[in-house]
Design a protein around this motif. Structure first.
Motif, PDB file in Angstrom:
ATOM      1  N   VAL A   1       6.042   2.392   6.875  1.00 23.77           N
ATOM      2  CA  VAL A   1       7.247   3.210   6.803  1.00 23.77           C
ATOM      3  C   VAL A   1       6.884   4.571   6.228  1.00 23.77           C
ATOM      4  CG1 VAL A   1       9.567   3.403   5.838  1.00 23.77           C
ATOM      5  CG2 VAL A   1       8.641   1.148   6.380  1.00 23.77           C
ATOM      6  N   PRO A   2       6.983   5.625   7.032  1.00 22.66           N
ATOM      7  CA  PRO A   2       6.748   6.958   6.475  1.00 22.66           C
ATOM      8  C   PRO A   2       7.950   7.382   5.637  1.00 22.66           C
ATOM      9  CG  PRO A   2       7.322   7.118   8.793  1.00 22.66           C
ATOM     10  CD  PRO A   2       7.261   5.654   8.461  1.00 22.66           C
ATOM     11  N   TYR A   3       7.690   8.091   4.568  1.00 21.41           N
ATOM     12  CA  TYR A   3       8.763   8.598   3.722  1.00 21.41           C
ATOM     13  C   TYR A   3       8.514  10.090   3.478  1.00 21.41           C
ATOM     14  CZ  TYR A   3      12.265   8.628  -0.026  1.00 21.41           C
ATOM     15  OH  TYR A   3      13.367   8.888  -0.803  1.00 21.41           O
TER      16      TYR A   3
ATOM     17  N   ILE B   1       0.845  -1.194   0.000  1.00 22.46           N
ATOM     18  CA  ILE B   1       0.000   0.000   0.000  1.00 22.46           C
ATOM     19  C   ILE B   1       0.884   1.249   0.000  1.00 22.46           C
ATOM     20  CG2 ILE B   1      -1.812   1.252   1.248  1.00 22.46           C
ATOM     21  CD1 ILE B   1      -2.335  -1.450   2.756  1.00 22.46           C
ATOM     22  N   VAL B   2       0.566   2.192  -0.878  1.00 19.38           N
ATOM     23  CA  VAL B   2       1.237   3.495  -0.883  1.00 19.38           C
ATOM     24  C   VAL B   2       0.161   4.541  -0.617  1.00 19.38           C
ATOM     25  CG1 VAL B   2       2.557   5.172  -2.220  1.00 19.38           C
ATOM     26  CG2 VAL B   2       3.010   2.729  -2.492  1.00 19.38           C
ATOM     27  N   VAL B   3       0.374   5.319   0.442  1.00 20.66           N
ATOM     28  CA  VAL B   3      -0.590   6.344   0.837  1.00 20.66           C
ATOM     29  C   VAL B   3      -0.017   7.713   0.493  1.00 20.66           C
ATOM     30  CG1 VAL B   3      -1.934   7.322   2.741  1.00 20.66           C
ATOM     31  CG2 VAL B   3      -1.372   4.879   2.743  1.00 20.66           C
ATOM     32  N   GLU B   4      -0.681   8.403  -0.430  1.00 20.76           N
ATOM     33  CA  GLU B   4      -0.263   9.748  -0.828  1.00 20.76           C
ATOM     34  C   GLU B   4      -1.152  10.819  -0.208  1.00 20.76           C
ATOM     35  OE1 GLU B   4      -0.480   9.447  -5.062  1.00 20.76           O
ATOM     36  OE2 GLU B   4       1.404   8.345  -5.211  1.00 20.76           O
ATOM     37  N   ASN B   5      -2.300  10.427   0.317  1.00 20.75           N
ATOM     38  CA  ASN B   5      -3.251  11.372   0.912  1.00 20.75           C
ATOM     39  C   ASN B   5      -3.419  11.041   2.396  1.00 20.75           C
ATOM     40  OD1 ASN B   5      -5.389  12.951   1.708  1.00 20.75           O
ATOM     41  ND2 ASN B   5      -6.782  12.292   0.088  1.00 20.75           N
TER      42      ASN B   5
ATOM     43  N   LYS C   1       6.618  12.627   0.804  1.00 21.68           N
ATOM     44  CA  LYS C   1       5.301  12.855   1.402  1.00 21.68           C
ATOM     45  C   LYS C   1       4.344  11.678   1.169  1.00 21.68           C
ATOM     46  CE  LYS C   1       5.771  17.818   1.156  1.00 21.68           C
ATOM     47  NZ  LYS C   1       5.337  19.068   0.588  1.00 21.68           N
ATOM     48  N   VAL C   2       4.870  10.462   1.346  1.00 20.72           N
ATOM     49  CA  VAL C   2       4.051   9.257   1.236  1.00 20.72           C
ATOM     50  C   VAL C   2       4.350   8.343   2.418  1.00 20.72           C
ATOM     51  CG1 VAL C   2       3.962   9.325  -1.287  1.00 20.72           C
ATOM     52  CG2 VAL C   2       5.723   7.965  -0.166  1.00 20.72           C
ATOM     53  N   SER C   3       3.464   7.384   2.626  1.00 23.80           N
ATOM     54  CA  SER C   3       3.704   6.298   3.571  1.00 23.80           C
ATOM     55  C   SER C   3       3.583   4.989   2.808  1.00 23.80           C
ATOM     56  CB  SER C   3       2.684   6.325   4.713  1.00 23.80           C
ATOM     57  OG  SER C   3       2.884   7.465   5.510  1.00 23.80           O
TER      58      SER C   3
ATOM     59  N   LYS D   1      -9.656   1.879  -3.382  1.00 25.65           N
ATOM     60  CA  LYS D   1     -10.675   2.878  -3.717  1.00 25.65           C
ATOM     61  C   LYS D   1     -10.586   4.133  -2.849  1.00 25.65           C
ATOM     62  CE  LYS D   1     -14.076  -0.252  -5.657  1.00 25.65           C
ATOM     63  NZ  LYS D   1     -15.416  -0.834  -5.542  1.00 25.65           N
ATOM     64  N   LEU D   2      -9.789   4.073  -1.803  1.00 24.91           N
ATOM     65  CA  LEU D   2      -9.623   5.249  -0.951  1.00 24.91           C
ATOM     66  C   LEU D   2      -8.851   6.323  -1.722  1.00 24.91           C
ATOM     67  CD1 LEU D   2      -8.633   3.570   2.447  1.00 24.91           C
ATOM     68  CD2 LEU D   2     -10.858   4.525   1.821  1.00 24.91           C
ATOM     69  N   PRO D   3      -9.215   7.597  -1.534  1.00 24.93           N
ATOM     70  CA  PRO D   3      -8.512   8.669  -2.250  1.00 24.93           C
ATOM     71  C   PRO D   3      -7.030   8.720  -1.883  1.00 24.93           C
ATOM     72  CG  PRO D   3     -10.504   9.505  -1.144  1.00 24.93           C
ATOM     73  CD  PRO D   3     -10.297   8.096  -0.676  1.00 24.93           C
ATOM     74  N   GLY D   4      -6.188   8.730  -2.913  1.00 20.75           N
ATOM     75  CA  GLY D   4      -4.751   8.848  -2.686  1.00 20.75           C
ATOM     76  C   GLY D   4      -4.097   7.593  -2.153  1.00 20.75           C
ATOM     77  N   VAL D   5      -4.743   6.431  -2.339  1.00 17.15           N
ATOM     78  CA  VAL D   5      -4.191   5.161  -1.868  1.00 17.15           C
ATOM     79  C   VAL D   5      -4.069   4.209  -3.059  1.00 17.15           C
ATOM     80  CG1 VAL D   5      -4.547   3.153  -0.374  1.00 17.15           C
ATOM     81  CG2 VAL D   5      -5.181   5.439   0.435  1.00 17.15           C
ATOM     82  N   SER D   6      -2.884   3.625  -3.226  1.00 13.09           N
ATOM     83  CA  SER D   6      -2.639   2.637  -4.275  1.00 13.09           C
ATOM     84  C   SER D   6      -2.272   1.317  -3.625  1.00 13.09           C
ATOM     85  CB  SER D   6      -1.481   3.076  -5.168  1.00 13.09           C
ATOM     86  OG  SER D   6      -1.740   4.336  -5.737  1.00 13.09           O
ATOM     87  N   THR D   7      -2.745   0.220  -4.212  1.00 11.22           N
ATOM     88  CA  THR D   7      -2.416  -1.105  -3.662  1.00 11.22           C
ATOM     89  C   THR D   7      -1.993  -2.062  -4.771  1.00 11.22           C
ATOM     90  OG1 THR D   7      -4.661  -2.003  -3.876  1.00 11.22           O
ATOM     91  CG2 THR D   7      -4.148  -0.846  -1.831  1.00 11.22           C
ATOM     92  N   LYS D   8      -1.242  -3.054  -4.365  1.00 11.20           N
ATOM     93  CA  LYS D   8      -0.871  -4.155  -5.251  1.00 11.20           C
ATOM     94  C   LYS D   8      -0.777  -5.396  -4.382  1.00 11.20           C
ATOM     95  CE  LYS D   8       0.461  -5.307  -9.426  1.00 11.20           C
ATOM     96  NZ  LYS D   8      -0.330  -5.043 -10.604  1.00 11.20           N
ATOM     97  N   THR D   9      -1.335  -6.490  -4.828  1.00  7.17           N
ATOM     98  CA  THR D   9      -1.356  -7.718  -4.040  1.00  7.17           C
ATOM     99  C   THR D   9      -0.547  -8.806  -4.737  1.00  7.17           C
ATOM    100  OG1 THR D   9      -3.559  -7.142  -3.243  1.00  7.17           O
ATOM    101  CG2 THR D   9      -2.863  -9.422  -2.937  1.00  7.17           C
ATOM    102  N   VAL D  10       0.283  -9.481  -3.931  1.00  8.34           N
ATOM    103  CA  VAL D  10       1.080 -10.604  -4.415  1.00  8.34           C
ATOM    104  C   VAL D  10       0.656 -11.833  -3.630  1.00  8.34           C
ATOM    105  CG1 VAL D  10       3.409 -11.513  -4.677  1.00  8.34           C
ATOM    106  CG2 VAL D  10       3.016  -9.051  -4.829  1.00  8.34           C
ATOM    107  N   TYR D  11       0.307 -12.902  -4.337  1.00  4.39           N
ATOM    108  CA  TYR D  11      -0.170 -14.137  -3.709  1.00  4.39           C
ATOM    109  C   TYR D  11       0.929 -15.196  -3.672  1.00  4.39           C
ATOM    110  CZ  TYR D  11      -4.923 -12.360  -4.284  1.00  4.39           C
ATOM    111  OH  TYR D  11      -6.075 -11.602  -4.233  1.00  4.39           O
ATOM    112  N   SER D  12       0.954 -15.942  -2.582  1.00  7.66           N
ATOM    113  CA  SER D  12       1.865 -17.082  -2.522  1.00  7.66           C
ATOM    114  C   SER D  12       1.247 -18.234  -3.291  1.00  7.66           C
ATOM    115  CB  SER D  12       2.099 -17.515  -1.073  1.00  7.66           C
ATOM    116  OG  SER D  12       0.947 -18.168  -0.570  1.00  7.66           O
ATOM    117  N   ARG D  13       2.017 -19.248  -3.528  1.00  7.87           N
ATOM    118  CA  ARG D  13       1.517 -20.416  -4.251  1.00  7.87           C
ATOM    119  C   ARG D  13       0.925 -21.459  -3.295  1.00  7.87           C
ATOM    120  NH1 ARG D  13       6.383 -20.704  -8.635  1.00  7.87           N
ATOM    121  NH2 ARG D  13       5.773 -18.791  -9.655  1.00  7.87           N
TER     122      ARG D  13
END
Length: 81
Positions: A38-40, A10-14, A44-46, A68-80
């Motif tokens: 981890v804040p960065y 998750i990357v939080v820009e807002n 200006k992102v977390s 779907k949250l404003p300013g939030v991006s996600t990516k999911t990685v699944y194990s096998r």
């Protein structure tokens, strides 16, 4: 029901979305193995990683709601497993 292990990045820009993000993670707490944030301030992102063990539809639902949250991006990685 069969579960899968996954990592949601998750990357939080807002910062205004943080309370909603934490509320969603709280709703799905029974599936969460652990999380690390981890804040960065320089950019200006977390950056948050959430390890989860849940049925596939639960993982998809959480990732979708977070994304779907404003300013939030996600990516999911699944194990096998």
């Amino acid at each position: 029901m069969e579960t899968r292990v996954a990592l949601i990045g998750i990357v939080v820009e807002n910062p205004d979305s943080v309370d909603q993000l934490n509320a969603l993670l709280h709703l799905y707490r029974e599936y969460i193995i652990g999380r690390m944030g981890v804040p960065y301030p320089k950019k200006k992102v977390s950056i948050i990683s959430v390890a989860i063990d849940a049925p596939g539809d639960i993982i998809s639902a959480l990732s979708g709601k977070l994304g779907k949250l404003p300013g939030v991006s996600t990516k999911t990685v699944y194990s096998r497993v």
